[in-house]
Design an enzyme around this catalytic site. Structure first.
Site, PDB file in Angstrom:
ATOM      1  N   CYS A   1      27.606 -66.036  -9.455  1.00  0.00           N
ATOM      2  CA  CYS A   1      27.964 -64.936  -8.567  1.00  0.00           C
ATOM      3  C   CYS A   1      27.063 -65.022  -7.346  1.00  0.00           C
ATOM      4  O   CYS A   1      25.844 -65.123  -7.472  1.00  0.00           O
ATOM      5  CB  CYS A   1      27.737 -63.604  -9.265  1.00  0.00           C
TER       6      CYS A   1
ATOM      7  N   ASP B   1      20.911 -54.812  -4.908  1.00  0.00           N
ATOM      8  CA  ASP B   1      19.464 -54.987  -4.771  1.00  0.00           C
ATOM      9  C   ASP B   1      19.143 -55.716  -3.467  1.00  0.00           C
ATOM     10  O   ASP B   1      20.006 -56.373  -2.886  1.00  0.00           O
ATOM     11  CB  ASP B   1      18.925 -55.805  -5.946  1.00  0.00           C
TER      12      ASP B   1
ATOM     13  N   ARG C   1       9.766 -53.422 -18.669  1.00  0.00           N
ATOM     14  CA  ARG C   1       9.482 -52.419 -17.658  1.00  0.00           C
ATOM     15  C   ARG C   1       9.515 -51.008 -18.243  1.00  0.00           C
ATOM     16  O   ARG C   1       8.817 -50.123 -17.802  1.00  0.00           O
ATOM     17  CB  ARG C   1      10.501 -52.549 -16.523  1.00  0.00           C
ATOM     18  N   TYR C   2      10.398 -50.807 -19.230  1.00  0.00           N
ATOM     19  CA  TYR C   2      10.490 -49.502 -19.910  1.00  0.00           C
ATOM     20  C   TYR C   2       9.934 -49.701 -21.317  1.00  0.00           C
ATOM     21  O   TYR C   2      10.219 -50.714 -21.942  1.00  0.00           O
ATOM     22  CB  TYR C   2      11.947 -49.053 -20.002  1.00  0.00           C
TER      23      TYR C   2
ATOM     24  N   ARG D   1      19.233 -62.316  -9.839  1.00  0.00           N
ATOM     25  CA  ARG D   1      18.262 -63.365 -10.173  1.00  0.00           C
ATOM     26  C   ARG D   1      18.617 -64.663  -9.452  1.00  0.00           C
ATOM     27  O   ARG D   1      18.370 -65.769  -9.953  1.00  0.00           O
ATOM     28  CB  ARG D   1      18.180 -63.576 -11.687  1.00  0.00           C
TER      29      ARG D   1
ATOM     30  N   CYS E   1      24.068 -62.450  -7.105  1.00  0.00           N
ATOM     31  CA  CYS E   1      23.220 -62.301  -8.297  1.00  0.00           C
ATOM     32  C   CYS E   1      21.805 -61.810  -7.980  1.00  0.00           C
ATOM     33  O   CYS E   1      21.156 -62.315  -7.063  1.00  0.00           O
ATOM     34  CB  CYS E   1      23.129 -63.639  -9.015  1.00  0.00           C
TER      35      CYS E   1
HETATM   36  C1  LIG Z   1      18.183 -52.034 -16.375  1.00  0.00           C
HETATM   37  C2  LIG Z   1      17.062 -52.445 -17.189  1.00  0.00           C
HETATM   38  C3  LIG Z   1      16.979 -52.099 -18.543  1.00  0.00           C
HETATM   39  C4  LIG Z   1      18.059 -51.304 -19.232  1.00  0.00           C
HETATM   40  O1  LIG Z   1      18.127 -50.027 -18.731  1.00  0.00           O
HETATM   41  P1  LIG Z   1      19.181 -48.973 -19.286  1.00  0.00           P
HETATM   42  O2  LIG Z   1      19.140 -47.891 -18.272  1.00  0.00           O
HETATM   43  O3  LIG Z   1      18.687 -48.533 -20.642  1.00  0.00           O
HETATM   44  O4  LIG Z   1      20.498 -49.654 -19.387  1.00  0.00           O
HETATM   45  C5  LIG Z   1      15.881 -52.502 -19.246  1.00  0.00           C
HETATM   46  N1  LIG Z   1      14.885 -53.211 -18.678  1.00  0.00           N
HETATM   47  C6  LIG Z   1      14.932 -53.552 -17.384  1.00  0.00           C
HETATM   48  C7  LIG Z   1      13.817 -54.336 -16.806  1.00  0.00           C
HETATM   49  C8  LIG Z   1      16.025 -53.181 -16.594  1.00  0.00           C
HETATM   50  O5  LIG Z   1      16.072 -53.558 -15.314  1.00  0.00           O
HETATM   51  S1  SF4 Z   2      23.219 -63.786 -14.157  1.00  0.00           S
HETATM   52 FE1  SF4 Z   2      23.837 -63.667 -11.992  1.00  0.00          FE
HETATM   53  S2  SF4 Z   2      25.177 -65.437 -11.655  1.00  0.00           S
HETATM   54 FE2  SF4 Z   2      24.986 -65.132 -13.872  1.00  0.00          FE
HETATM   55  S3  SF4 Z   2      26.768 -63.884 -14.437  1.00  0.00           S
HETATM   56 FE3  SF4 Z   2      25.036 -62.474 -14.074  1.00  0.00          FE
HETATM   57  S4  SF4 Z   2      25.235 -61.878 -11.902  1.00  0.00           S
HETATM   58 FE4  SF4 Z   2      26.519 -63.707 -12.217  1.00  0.00          FE
END
Ligand SMILES: *Cc1c(COP(=O)(O)O)cnc(C)c1O
Ligand code: SF4
Length: 348
Positions: free
Chosen positions: A108, A272, A91-92, A113, A111
């Site tokens: 968790c 989120d 993304r960045y 994801r 989470c």
């Molecule tokens: C959070 C995130 C990062 C890391 O971001 P930093 O602000 O540098 O810690 C990189 N890629 C994605 C897709 C993210 O969500």
């Molecule tokens: S990926 Fe999700 S379930 Fe796994 S440690 Fe991280 S927050 Fe918890």
């Protein structure tokens, strides 16, 4: 391969509400449809941190019927559309998330994801890992590779070592970060052997995920110390969770405690908009209030950035309390004691 202590702990984890009901007095039946949809796993160590039903540790790891009654988004950060190959989220420009593992020591409930963690479609093949490595090798603007998943430290040492070596052999990669929650849920994973291996891959950053002061145990402190002594820079990402840590006292205790363990609070994440996690969401103003309460009374080193990850992959944005007001010429700045100070500013 012989089984280590941590693999045995994983095997001894609680994975059903029925099993959990042998430890605590509650009705497991309503949770069965939740665990069928979103997997459950609680390590023996993390289970030992629960003092009673519904406490902050319980809420983080035990399924809740509210998970089924939620109309959040499956993929609020639009990660799928930022995945050129299944194991990479790009993304960045200069950094990527590399999804190297599909499961976690404990799942968790909040989470991000949640749509795939611990599920069959999160299983990652060696072919997909190779595709990820090739993608990173071909994109020369990538300097920073973030190992994530799932939990990268659930991989066997040899697999992790191989992945780290392959990524570091790419000339344009300058640093690797590992995102892991084993320091919180499975501290026995941090062995001398693991640390000796990780030590050969500097610069290496580990970001972990403590959410509550109860998690700062002697075992967790020992595990963090081992990593820090191996020269690894430790950071922490906390998620702001309703009923778990959404108050200033809990947060300042947590952040101060982390600093004492040589772990720098890095981010405080606003929840989120993930499906199945709505019951954890707080207002943004409660997050801002926490940040405001830290400013001044608590060491600046203990203050993370409070960030919101915007939907549709628009990225992380820091949220800050309102400190500055512009008047004619001068600025009005609110001090940490609440008083307002007039401050001369230059014409822009
Ligand atoms: C959070 C995130 C990062 C890391 O971001 P930093 O602000 O540098 O810690 C990189 N890629 C994605 C897709 C993210 O969500
Ligand atoms: S990926 Fe999700 S379930 Fe796994 S440690 Fe991280 S927050 Fe918890």
């Amino acid at each position: 391969m012989s089984q280590g202590v941590w693999q045995q702990s994983l095997k001894a984890s609680v994975t059903t509400a029925t099993q959990l009901a042998t430890h605590f007095d509650f009705d497991p039946q309503p949770l069965q449809s939740v665990e069928a949809k979103y997997p459950m796993r609680i390590t023996p160590y993390y289970l030992g941190l629960i003092k009673h039903v519904g406490d902050p540790i319980w809420k983080q790891c035990v399924p809740d019927v509210l998970e089924l009654d939620d109309n959040g988004l499956l993929d609020p950060l639009d990660e799928e559309n930022h995945s050129p190959v299944p194991t990479v989220i790009h993304r960045y420009a200069d950094r990527v998330i590399f999804l190297v593992a599909g499961s976690c020591a404990s799942y968790c409930r909040f989470c991000t994801r949640k749509r795939k963690i611990g599920c069959a479609d999160m299983a990652i093949s060696f072919r997909e890992l190779r595709e990820g490595i090739d993608y990173i090798a071909q994109n020369t603007q990538i300097r920073d590779v973030i190992f994530s998943g799932g939990d990268p430290l659930l991989l066997p040492d040899s697999v992790l070592q191989d992945l780290l070596a392959r990524i570091y052999s790419i000339p344009h990669v300058e640093m690797i970060r590992i995102g892991t929650r084993v320091l919180v849920t499975l501290p026995e994973r941090i062995t001398e052997r693991l640390c000796a291996m990780l030590k050969s891959f500097h610069p290496l950053y580990v970001n972990t995920h403590f959410n509550h002061p109860v998690e700062l145990t002697a075992e967790a402190i020992a595990a963090c110390t081992q990593l820090a002594d191996a020269g690894i820079v430790l950071g922490n990402q906390t998620v702001l969770l309703r009923g778990v840590n959404d108050n200033p006292d809990t947060m300042s205790t947590l952040f101060r405690g982390l600093l004492k363990m040589r772990v720098k609070p890095y981010y405080l994440h606003h929840m989120d908009l993930v499906r199945g996690t709505g019951h954890f969401r707080t207002s943004v103003s409660s997050g801002l209030e926490i940040m405001d309460s830290l400013r001044g009374p608590v060491s600046g080193l203990a203050s993370p950035h409070y960030v919101i990850d915007l939907p549709e992959g628009k990225g992380k944005v820091p949220l800050v309390p309102h400190y500055v007001k512009k008047t004619d010429g001068n600025l009005l700045i609110r001090a940490s004691d609440g008083s307002v100070v007039e401050y001369p500013d230059l014409e822009s």
